[in-house]
Design an enzyme around this catalytic site. Sequence first.
Site, mmCIF file in Angstrom:
data_model
loop_
_atom_site.group_PDB
_atom_site.id
_atom_site.type_symbol
_atom_site.label_atom_id
_atom_site.label_comp_id
_atom_site.label_asym_id
_atom_site.label_seq_id
_atom_site.Cartn_x
_atom_site.Cartn_y
_atom_site.Cartn_z
ATOM 1 C CG ASN A 151 -1.648 1.141 1.605
ATOM 2 O OD1 ASN A 151 -1.584 1.996 0.566
ATOM 3 N ND2 ASN A 151 -2.274 1.278 2.563
ATOM 4 C CE LYS A 192 0.020 3.358 4.728
ATOM 5 N NZ LYS A 192 -0.014 3.480 6.280
ATOM 6 C CG HIS A 211 -5.857 1.803 5.273
ATOM 7 N ND1 HIS A 211 -5.424 2.823 6.115
ATOM 8 C CD2 HIS A 211 -4.597 1.138 5.181
ATOM 9 C CE1 HIS A 211 -4.233 2.727 6.563
ATOM 10 N NE2 HIS A 211 -3.714 1.503 5.946
ATOM 11 C CD GLU A 228 -3.025 5.657 6.865
ATOM 12 O OE1 GLU A 228 -3.123 5.663 5.477
ATOM 13 O OE2 GLU A 228 -2.205 5.055 7.577
ATOM 14 C CD GLU A 245 -3.511 -2.467 7.502
ATOM 15 O OE1 GLU A 245 -2.369 -2.594 7.046
ATOM 16 O OE2 GLU A 245 -4.310 -1.434 7.326
ATOM 17 N N GLY A 280 2.411 2.436 10.865
ATOM 18 C CA GLY A 280 3.321 3.413 10.519
ATOM 19 C C GLY A 280 4.102 4.050 11.903
ATOM 20 C CB SER A 319 5.181 -1.644 12.197
ATOM 21 O OG SER A 319 4.808 -0.461 12.323
HETATM 22 P P1 PGA Z 1 2.917 0.343 7.794
HETATM 23 O O1 PGA Z 1 1.379 0.542 7.133
HETATM 24 O O2 PGA Z 1 3.351 -1.092 7.025
HETATM 25 O O3 PGA Z 1 3.643 1.641 7.225
HETATM 26 O O4 PGA Z 1 2.652 0.274 9.241
HETATM 27 C C1 PGA Z 1 0.548 -0.584 6.884
HETATM 28 C C2 PGA Z 1 -0.940 -0.153 6.167
HETATM 29 O O5 PGA Z 1 -1.203 1.086 6.491
HETATM 30 O O6 PGA Z 1 -1.392 -0.578 5.426
#
Ligand code: PGA
Length: 250
Positions: free
Chosen positions: A9, A11, A91, A93, A163, A169, A208
């Site tokens: 992903n 982003k 997601h 976000e 997640e 992140g 992460s």
């Molecule tokens: P990350 O993000 O691996 O940077 O923690 C995962 C995601 O948001 O799908």
Amino acid sequence: MRTPLVIGNWKLHGSTAEVEALISALGAKSGVETAVCPPYVYLSQARGLLAGSAVGLGAQNCAAEKSGAFTGEVAAAMLADVGCEYVLIGHSERRTLFAETDAHTVAKVGQALDAGLQPVLCVGETLEEREQGHTLDVVLGQQNAVLDAFTAEQLGPLVLAYEPVWAIGTGRTASAEQAQEVHAAMRAKVSEYSQHLADGVRILYGGSVKPGNAQELFAQPDIDGGLIGGAALVADDFMAICQAANGGSA
Ligand code: PGA
């Protein structure tokens, strides 16, 4: 047997030059399904660069409507039209920064299924919810909203992604045991709708994931791959994570 799936992903990152550099450095790994999700505007470029490769293509979001006066939106059928096979839905976000509700995720999953895409439904709890002991209520609530809205037959292409919001992140990963506990509960809940669907549905872990922790996570019986953010922007890291999904063999 569920084929492991690893999705990158990207982003809100990338440029035409970066898309070209990153995709040129990716290759398929045997025994693992892989895909990347660049921003919408780079999907067609990515499709061209991926021609002849087994690496798949996905989008990070889609509209809740099929078509019409929805300025700025992109329909699931348009994503399929430009060569996407997957679309991320719900997601965290999107849920927290763009006020997406379960009603939105249900509508978007419906659009994705109608368009022949594999919807990747993302679910997860915040740190506060975990500390208050509400992890499973939150995760299964987000999952049930979708399971309740469709038949098991319709949901055949569904992919789930756990997640934990506190792990995205942040560099803080759920331990393999914490993740497995939630994945097992998710699969058990799906089995109340359909044992066949529960046996086949891929449940990805995201938050992460790095080359150093991927193998332990993917070794868990109910973790069928990963949804990778930051590490998906580094080709070597993404490839190492894909390799870990195949038990570490190349
Ligand atoms: P990350 O993000 O691996 O940077 O923690 C995962 C995601 O948001 O799908």
